[in-house]
Design a protein around this motif. Structure first.
Motif, mmCIF file in Angstrom:
data_model
loop_
_atom_site.group_PDB
_atom_site.id
_atom_site.type_symbol
_atom_site.label_atom_id
_atom_site.label_comp_id
_atom_site.label_asym_id
_atom_site.label_seq_id
_atom_site.Cartn_x
_atom_site.Cartn_y
_atom_site.Cartn_z
ATOM 1 N N SER A 189 0.834 -1.183 0.000
ATOM 2 C CA SER A 189 0.000 0.000 0.000
ATOM 3 C C SER A 189 0.884 1.254 0.000
ATOM 4 O O SER A 189 2.063 1.215 0.333
ATOM 5 N N ALA A 190 0.296 2.352 -0.355
ATOM 6 C CA ALA A 190 1.037 3.611 -0.452
ATOM 7 C C ALA A 190 1.542 4.063 0.920
ATOM 8 O O ALA A 190 2.644 4.599 1.034
ATOM 9 N N ALA A 191 0.757 3.841 1.968
ATOM 10 C CA ALA A 191 1.165 4.253 3.311
ATOM 11 C C ALA A 191 2.384 3.464 3.774
ATOM 12 O O ALA A 191 3.294 4.019 4.402
ATOM 13 N N VAL A 192 2.417 2.174 3.459
ATOM 14 C CA VAL A 192 3.580 1.351 3.826
ATOM 15 C C VAL A 192 4.803 1.826 3.062
ATOM 16 O O VAL A 192 5.890 1.970 3.632
ATOM 17 N N ARG A 193 4.618 2.097 1.762
ATOM 18 C CA ARG A 193 5.747 2.562 0.937
ATOM 19 C C ARG A 193 6.298 3.892 1.453
ATOM 20 O O ARG A 193 7.514 4.084 1.530
ATOM 21 N N ARG A 194 5.405 4.822 1.839
ATOM 22 C CA ARG A 194 5.870 6.107 2.379
ATOM 23 C C ARG A 194 6.614 5.912 3.700
ATOM 24 O O ARG A 194 7.635 6.554 3.942
ATOM 25 N N ALA A 195 6.116 5.021 4.554
ATOM 26 C CA ALA A 195 6.786 4.776 5.839
ATOM 27 C C ALA A 195 8.161 4.147 5.624
ATOM 28 O O ALA A 195 9.133 4.528 6.285
ATOM 29 N N VAL A 196 8.253 3.212 4.691
ATOM 30 C CA VAL A 196 9.549 2.584 4.398
ATOM 31 C C VAL A 196 10.517 3.616 3.828
ATOM 32 O O VAL A 196 11.701 3.664 4.217
ATOM 33 N N THR A 197 10.036 4.457 2.927
ATOM 34 C CA THR A 197 10.874 5.508 2.340
ATOM 35 C C THR A 197 11.355 6.468 3.423
ATOM 36 O O THR A 197 12.531 6.846 3.452
ATOM 37 N N ALA A 198 10.458 6.857 4.327
ATOM 38 C CA ALA A 198 10.818 7.784 5.402
ATOM 39 C C ALA A 198 11.859 7.170 6.328
ATOM 40 O O ALA A 198 12.830 7.835 6.715
ATOM 41 N N ALA A 199 11.682 5.903 6.680
ATOM 42 C CA ALA A 199 12.637 5.238 7.569
ATOM 43 C C ALA A 199 14.010 5.145 6.916
ATOM 44 O O ALA A 199 15.032 5.439 7.548
ATOM 45 N N ALA A 200 14.040 4.753 5.646
ATOM 46 C CA ALA A 200 15.326 4.629 4.947
ATOM 47 C C ALA A 200 16.005 5.988 4.803
ATOM 48 O O ALA A 200 17.222 6.104 5.021
ATOM 49 N N LEU A 201 15.237 7.014 4.458
ATOM 50 C CA LEU A 201 15.813 8.353 4.316
ATOM 51 C C LEU A 201 16.341 8.849 5.659
ATOM 52 O O LEU A 201 17.458 9.385 5.736
ATOM 53 N N ALA A 202 15.577 8.658 6.713
ATOM 54 C CA ALA A 202 16.012 9.120 8.033
ATOM 55 C C ALA A 202 17.278 8.391 8.482
ATOM 56 O O ALA A 202 18.226 9.018 8.970
ATOM 57 N N ARG A 203 17.316 7.061 8.310
ATOM 58 C CA ARG A 203 18.519 6.296 8.688
ATOM 59 C C ARG A 203 19.735 6.770 7.898
ATOM 60 O O ARG A 203 20.820 6.944 8.443
ATOM 61 N N GLY A 204 19.545 6.937 6.599
ATOM 62 C CA GLY A 204 20.651 7.392 5.752
ATOM 63 C C GLY A 204 21.137 8.773 6.135
ATOM 64 O O GLY A 204 22.344 9.029 6.190
ATOM 65 N N LEU A 205 20.201 9.683 6.420
ATOM 66 C CA LEU A 205 20.601 11.041 6.813
ATOM 67 C C LEU A 205 21.338 11.040 8.141
ATOM 68 O O LEU A 205 22.299 11.800 8.313
ATOM 69 N N VAL A 206 20.913 10.212 9.075
ATOM 70 C CA VAL A 206 21.629 10.129 10.363
ATOM 71 C C VAL A 206 23.082 9.748 10.113
ATOM 72 O O VAL A 206 24.003 10.373 10.653
ATOM 73 N N LEU A 207 23.298 8.743 9.284
ATOM 74 C CA LEU A 207 24.662 8.278 9.017
ATOM 75 C C LEU A 207 25.488 9.319 8.266
ATOM 76 O O LEU A 207 26.623 9.622 8.635
ATOM 77 N N LEU A 208 24.899 9.865 7.194
ATOM 78 C CA LEU A 208 25.656 10.791 6.351
ATOM 79 C C LEU A 208 25.915 12.127 7.038
ATOM 80 O O LEU A 208 27.025 12.658 6.969
ATOM 81 N N LEU A 209 24.893 12.679 7.694
ATOM 82 C CA LEU A 209 25.092 13.951 8.398
ATOM 83 C C LEU A 209 26.042 13.769 9.576
ATOM 84 O O LEU A 209 26.857 14.650 9.862
ATOM 85 N N GLY A 210 25.935 12.624 10.245
ATOM 86 C CA GLY A 210 26.854 12.327 11.341
ATOM 87 C C GLY A 210 28.300 12.217 10.879
ATOM 88 O O GLY A 210 29.229 12.476 11.636
ATOM 89 N N ALA A 211 28.487 11.831 9.615
ATOM 90 C CA ALA A 211 29.836 11.730 9.043
ATOM 91 C C ALA A 211 30.332 13.063 8.497
ATOM 92 O O ALA A 211 31.426 13.148 7.959
#
Length: 143
Positions: free
Chosen positions: A1-23
């Protein structure tokens, strides 16, 4: 569903930003890197546009605000402009991972009765054939 896809996208983006901004990677470059990693074409285009907005001087929250591939509540986790976004992003990643898991489980639970019904409808004709076959065998064994 679209809501699941948005939640997965948000989680992946947030995890990636934590790592990259932290670096120490700047926000526009981090967004570009993460846009290139997305398998969702719509999200990829929108995050790439957010990178361009961040490059023009907008905050991370302002840059991501128009991104419809993310849930509307994503910006809430970023906090006020000028504050470090990493703690909020880590919390967003955890929250959206749980939301995606819960929504996917809810969809799976909703689909189970439909699968059983579909199987029953599919095997109903073969069940009636088996009943007839048993009746023929019973009548033959009584002879």
């Amino acid at each position: 569903s679209a809501a699941v896809r948005r939640a997965v996208t948000a989680a992946a983006l947030a995890r990636g930003l934590v790592l990259l901004l932290g670096a120490g990677i700047p926000v526009p470059e981090a967004l570009r890197l993460l846009a290139g990693c997305s398998d969702d074409a719509d999200a990829r285009v929108q995050v790439e546009a957010a990178a361009a907005r961040a490059e023009s001087g907008l905050s991370l929250g302002q840059s991501l605000a128009p991104v419809t591939a993310l849930p509307g509540s994503f910006g809430w986790f970023l906090g006020a402009p000028g504050t470090a976004p990493e703690p909020g992003l880590a919390e967003a990643a955890r929250f959206f991972e749980e939301e995606a898991r819960d929504r996917a489980q809810m969809l799976a639970n909703a689909m189970q009765p439909m699968i059983v019904l579909a199987l029953a409808v599919a095997f109903l004709p073969s069940g009636s054939v088996l009943v007839r076959l048993m009746a023929v065998m019973t009548s033959l064994s009584g002879m």
